[in-house]
Design an enzyme around this catalytic site. Structure first.
Site: not given
Length: 591
Positions: A306-308
């Site tokens: 995801g956004s990591v």
């Protein structure tokens, strides 16, 4: 005539029976003494075993300890052993009782009903000092011994990392055909570090106290007790891990308290890049670990980040000078710029886009980067130490390319190179979806790399292999990771971005922690559902304290409804717990 025939038949039957019995006796006594039946029963050993009482002091397999030499698998405690024949003879129980500070009556009661050697204190044995041990053994009382006995710990610590041991005769013969001196039912490491370091850990034999008994349980050859142990005084060895037992137990308690069902944590020492703690959930089902997959260590398996993953896009954008302070992005638009965003944020700068985790910004930047260099995303993933494998790798004696974490998976960005020409595929990749898979260990390594200013290091899980006497058999040196790395300026900018997530963005929950935290949140769709609810991977990855980074921590809650995720709570509680531990250590130091 009939009577005579019957008599002959009976004699023949008796003769055949006696012959069969004699043959069977010869088989038992002379032929199949060591391989009786298809189970290969050793009759000699079984016979001796029937006449022998013994107490195993040390099973002989090596053990695991933490960085401070605290036991992780089993410990050695100085204990008092009494043999049951003492109840039938006069012995100076009062002298022993005075040394161990208990009554002579209590000592005698320990063996009153005993038929085998007993540990004084039973399940809670009295623990002797070295001075007490020496005084007891100097009395030279037959059947009374003060010994360091091996005890397994009450609970499994870091069970996925350390791994399992099992009896497996076929695997033993396949793995160690030359070790004919060991029984084939010797326990072997089958997962984790137990498997990786199995050849170091194999026993040379058991250490035990034994004596021979008659049918009534009394001594057969007098009251002499024999001590047997392997001839090699340097074994068994201890594998000194880089784990900190106190921090490992803290992480395990926090995860249990918050009921994290699937996922776990990785905690690294930023300066050394050593692994301090690792927890994977669900717990191992020891009765059937492979059938239900619980033996898998989720922290070294690839997951949707995801956004990591936007951290990678940010690093590439900074080094390629793709963003400026005055450039603004329309974060009211969705990922593809085709409609309204699910969470509109208005016009945001690059820094605020990272803090608020605006999907449109990073999709747009990724498109621009790939137009210049189609391999840019995987290049910067490598430069940040993300893709892996990131575990320690090198030569150890005759073992070439020895991996401390041999089952660690590589990360990946693309499965089809054609997707680099597809706008929507690039957009999804930029936010850690589509085909992107990375391990939690890899993400922890990325955060540690950024915290150090861009210096990449391999993750050590074991620092030394120690002989029984504490001297070193082999040391695993700290090693840098090969390949290009980000510039110090880029690392500094990323540090600012990660801190901004906590001060003004999606990580504001961590703003009141006693340590200043820098990090990145992430929510990744998995494609799986629970009823009508989509399941996601929830992440928070970061480091602390911000001014002087010491710890890099990743928490991931896998395949859970987003509303039920405990990832942020676990991260918060672990940071708080580490602070309390540090404060207590500081107080003790002051004292």
């Amino acid at each position: 005539m009939v009577i005579k025939k019957r008599a002959i038949i009976i004699l023949v039957v008796i003769l055949l029976t006696l012959t069969g019995l004699i043959g069977r006796l010869m088989q038992l006594q002379l032929v199949s003494t060591e391989t009786f039946t298809n189970r290969d029963i050793n009759l000699i050993e079984a016979s001796v075993s029937q006449r022998t009482q013994e107490l195993v002091i040390d099973q002989g397999r090596g053990r695991f300890i933490d960085r401070n030499k605290k036991a992780l698998t089993h410990e050695y405690y100085p204990t008092l052993v009494l043999f049951p024949f003492l109840k039938n003879i006069d012995w100076p129980a009062e002298d022993v009782a005075e040394i161990v500070n208990i009554s002579a009556t209590t000592l005698k009661d320990e063996i009153q009903e005993a038929k085998k050697p007993v540990i004084v204190g039973g399940d809670r044995p009295i623990e002797l000092t070295e001075s007490q041990m020496n005084k007891i053994n100097n009395l030279k009382i037959p059947g009374v011994f003060a010994v360091h006995r091996q005890y397994e710990l009450d609970s499994d610590i870091a069970e996925h990392l350390i791994g399992l041991i099992r009896e497996n005769k076929d695997l033993f013969e396949e793995r160690y055909p030359e070790k004919t001196y060991l029984p084939r039912n010797t326990k072997l490491g089958i997962t984790g570090l137990q498997s990786t370091f199995d050849e170091f850990l194999l026993p040379e034999g058991e250490a035990k106290l034994l004596y021979h008994v008659a049918g009534d349980g009394g001594p057969l050859f007098g009251i002499d007790v024999k001590y047997t142990a392997p001839a090699n005084p340097y074994y068994p060895v201890a594998i000194q891990t880089t784990l900190d037992k106190e921090l490992q137990l803290l992480a395990e308690r926090v995860i249990e308290k918050n009921n994290l069902k699937k996922g776990g944590i990785v905690l690294l020492d930023v300066e050394s890049n050593d692994l301090l703690a690792m927890v994977s959930k669900p717990d191992i089902n020891s009765s059937n670990p492979f059938e239900d997959g619980t033996a898998q260590n989720q922290m070294i398996m690839p997951q949707f980040p995801g956004s990591v993953f936007k951290t990678v896009i940010a690093a590439a954008a900074i080094e390629h000078q793709q963003v400026s302070n005055d450039r603004m992005f329309n974060c009211d638009q969705d990922l593809y710029g085709e409609g309204p965003a699910e969470y509109p944020h208005g016009m945001l700068s690059f820094q605020n886009s990272f803090a608020k985790s605006c999907n449109y910004t990073f999709a747009a930047i990724a498109q621009e980067l790939i137009q210049k260099d189609q391999n840019v995303i995987e290049q910067y993933s490598e430069m940040l130490g993300l893709l892996g494998p990131v575990g320690w790798n090198g030569d150890v004696f005759r073992f070439q390319d020895f991996k401390q974490l041999p089952n660690e998976y590589n990360g990946r960005i693309w499965t089809d190179e054609k997707d680099k020409h597809v706008a929507k595929a690039i957009a999804q990749t930029a936010i850690g979806q589509k085909d992107v898979r990375v391990t939690p260990l890899g993400i922890a390594n990325m955060m540690s790399t950024i915290a150090r200013g861009g210096s990449k290091k391999e993750v050590r899980t074991v620092s030394d292999v120690l002989y029984k006497n504490g001297t070193t058999l082999f040391s695993f040196s700290k090693q840098d990771m090969e390949g290009a790395k980000i510039a110090p300026y880029t690392a500094s900018r990323l540090q600012e971005l990660l801190r901004g997530v906590v001060t003004t963005g999606t990580g504001q929950r961590f703003a009141d922690l006693p340590y200043k935290v820098a990090g990145k949140s992430g929510t990744a769709e998995t494609g799986k559902k629970q009823g009508e609810v989509g399941l996601v991977n929830k992440w928070f990855a970061g480091y602390f304290p911000f001014e002087n980074p010491k710890y890099a921590l990743v928490v991931v809650d896998l395949e859970q409804p987003g509303s039920e995720s405990v990832a942020n709570t676990v991260f918060y509680d672990i940071v708080q717990g580490i602070y309390q531990i540090e404060q207590e250590k500081g107080t003790k130091t002051d004292d």
